[in-house]
Design a protein around this motif. Structure first.
Motif, PDB file in Angstrom:
ATOM      1  N   ARG A 127       0.861  -1.187   0.000  1.00 36.57           N
ATOM      2  CA  ARG A 127       0.000   0.000   0.000  1.00 36.57           C
ATOM      3  C   ARG A 127       0.892   1.230   0.000  1.00 36.57           C
ATOM      4  NH1 ARG A 127      -5.513   0.909   3.185  1.00 36.57           N
ATOM      5  NH2 ARG A 127      -6.078  -0.317   1.360  1.00 36.57           N
ATOM      6  N   HIS A 131       0.352   5.189   0.498  1.00 31.31           N
ATOM      7  CA  HIS A 131      -0.542   6.277   0.902  1.00 31.31           C
ATOM      8  C   HIS A 131       0.213   7.579   0.646  1.00 31.31           C
ATOM      9  CE1 HIS A 131      -3.739   7.869   3.809  1.00 31.31           C
ATOM     10  NE2 HIS A 131      -3.069   8.912   3.378  1.00 31.31           N
ATOM     11  N   ARG A 186       1.846  12.136 -11.159  1.00 31.34           N
ATOM     12  CA  ARG A 186       1.697  10.970 -12.021  1.00 31.34           C
ATOM     13  C   ARG A 186       3.009  10.680 -12.732  1.00 31.34           C
ATOM     14  NH1 ARG A 186       0.891  10.507 -17.284  1.00 31.34           N
ATOM     15  NH2 ARG A 186       0.372  12.694 -17.543  1.00 31.34           N
ATOM     16  N   VAL A 188      -1.763   4.062 -14.018  1.00 30.48           N
ATOM     17  CA  VAL A 188      -1.602   5.328 -13.295  1.00 30.48           C
ATOM     18  C   VAL A 188      -1.831   6.435 -14.322  1.00 30.48           C
ATOM     19  CG1 VAL A 188      -0.084   6.719 -11.841  1.00 30.48           C
ATOM     20  CG2 VAL A 188       0.115   4.228 -11.804  1.00 30.48           C
ATOM     21  N   ILE A 208      -2.005  12.539  -9.590  1.00 30.36           N
ATOM     22  CA  ILE A 208      -1.978  12.040  -8.209  1.00 30.36           C
ATOM     23  C   ILE A 208      -2.077  13.214  -7.254  1.00 30.36           C
ATOM     24  CG2 ILE A 208      -0.540  10.862  -6.496  1.00 30.36           C
ATOM     25  CD1 ILE A 208       0.596   9.228  -8.853  1.00 30.36           C
ATOM     26  N   GLN A 261      -4.287  10.221  -1.602  1.00 32.40           N
ATOM     27  CA  GLN A 261      -4.729   9.068  -2.391  1.00 32.40           C
ATOM     28  C   GLN A 261      -3.978   7.811  -1.961  1.00 32.40           C
ATOM     29  OE1 GLN A 261      -4.175  10.543  -6.426  1.00 32.40           O
ATOM     30  NE2 GLN A 261      -6.332  11.140  -6.531  1.00 32.40           N
ATOM     31  N   PHE A 312      -2.811   3.935  -3.176  1.00 29.73           N
ATOM     32  CA  PHE A 312      -2.578   2.955  -4.237  1.00 29.73           C
ATOM     33  C   PHE A 312      -2.224   1.623  -3.593  1.00 29.73           C
ATOM     34  CE2 PHE A 312      -1.911   7.023  -6.191  1.00 29.73           C
ATOM     35  CZ  PHE A 312      -2.423   6.880  -7.479  1.00 29.73           C
ATOM     36  N   LEU A 364      -3.627  -3.194  -9.757  1.00 32.11           N
ATOM     37  CA  LEU A 364      -3.430  -1.859  -9.195  1.00 32.11           C
ATOM     38  C   LEU A 364      -4.799  -1.300  -8.820  1.00 32.11           C
ATOM     39  CD1 LEU A 364      -1.405   0.521  -8.619  1.00 32.11           C
ATOM     40  CD2 LEU A 364      -2.257   1.485 -10.745  1.00 32.11           C
ATOM     41  N   TYR A 365      -4.932  -0.922  -7.560  1.00 31.46           N
ATOM     42  CA  TYR A 365      -6.141  -0.263  -7.062  1.00 31.46           C
ATOM     43  C   TYR A 365      -5.773   1.167  -6.704  1.00 31.46           C
ATOM     44  CZ  TYR A 365      -8.194  -4.908  -6.271  1.00 31.46           C
ATOM     45  OH  TYR A 365      -8.684  -6.186  -6.416  1.00 31.46           O
ATOM     46  N   LYS A 366      -6.658   2.097  -7.053  1.00 28.70           N
ATOM     47  CA  LYS A 366      -6.502   3.481  -6.619  1.00 28.70           C
ATOM     48  C   LYS A 366      -7.736   3.815  -5.803  1.00 28.70           C
ATOM     49  CE  LYS A 366      -6.220   8.225  -8.277  1.00 28.70           C
ATOM     50  NZ  LYS A 366      -6.327   9.079  -9.470  1.00 28.70           N
ATOM     51  N   ASN A 367      -7.511   4.175  -4.543  1.00 29.11           N
ATOM     52  CA  ASN A 367      -8.614   4.490  -3.620  1.00 29.11           C
ATOM     53  C   ASN A 367      -9.677   3.399  -3.629  1.00 29.11           C
ATOM     54  OD1 ASN A 367      -7.368   6.926  -2.903  1.00 29.11           O
ATOM     55  ND2 ASN A 367      -8.338   7.999  -4.598  1.00 29.11           N
ATOM     56  N   LYS A 396      -7.904  -0.555 -11.207  1.00 31.57           N
ATOM     57  CA  LYS A 396      -7.541   0.155 -12.430  1.00 31.57           C
ATOM     58  C   LYS A 396      -7.103  -0.794 -13.535  1.00 31.57           C
ATOM     59  CE  LYS A 396      -8.410   4.288 -11.145  1.00 31.57           C
ATOM     60  NZ  LYS A 396      -9.474   5.003 -11.856  1.00 31.57           N
TER      61      LYS A 396
END
Length: 172
Positions: free
Chosen positions: A67, A69, A77, A110, A114, A118, A120, A132-135, A139
């Protein structure tokens, strides 16, 4: 009876002690700060099914997560893309050719700017691949245990992005 979910504070980030991906509960193994020029860029945490202080977990075929943060507006980005590319070069000892298409696909996830705050999650989901997860929103993903090893070795390998963060993620 009231119960609060256990959490770990790292810099200005509050990280949950347990998260769930792929239907599997993962526990925080360790966490620390990625700093540059005295600024906290992000809090990073490693989540595993079973605690381990061995970097070799990067090569295991089991669900796990890193993770990130974001704590600073300095993380853009373009900077994350560059950091991931550089991380893959270092984690593979400059042998990215067999992974290059998947690296570009993963970095392509991505795609938005950014912002501080947020989160990731880079998750290896056994049976699916590297997600890949964003919030909390998926994704995209790429397959391959070889890719997973290269991805997790960005933080856990012999030439990690930050040696102090590696040690903290491994609970050392």
């Amino acid at each position: 009876m009231l119960s609060a979910q256990a959490q770990t504070k790292v810099g200005d980030a509050i990280l949950p002690n347990t998260i769930k991906f792929n239907g599997e509960n993962l526990t925080i193994n360790g966490a620390g700060l990625r700093e540059k020029l005295f600024f906290d860029i992000y809090a990073g945490a490693l989540y595993l099914k079973q605690k381990s202080n061995k970097a070799s977990v990067a090569g295991l075929d089991e669900t796990m997560a890193v993770r990130v943060h974001v704590l600073s507006g300095m993380m853009s980005r373009k900077k994350m893309e560059a950091a991931l590319r550089n991380g893959f070069v270092k984690s593979t000892n400059n042998k990215t050719a067999p992974l290059q298409d998947r690296i570009e696909k993963f970095i392509g996830f991505v795609s938005e700017e950014i912002e501080s705050g947020q989160i990731f999650d880079m998750v290896y989901e056994k049976g699916k691949g590297n997600v890949l997860y964003k919030n909390g929103v998926e994704k995209g993903f790429v397959e391959g245990l070889d890719f997973k090893k290269a991805l997790f070795n960005i933080w856990l390998g012999n030439d990690p992005v930050d040696k102090g963060l590696k040690n903290e993620m491994l609970g050392n």
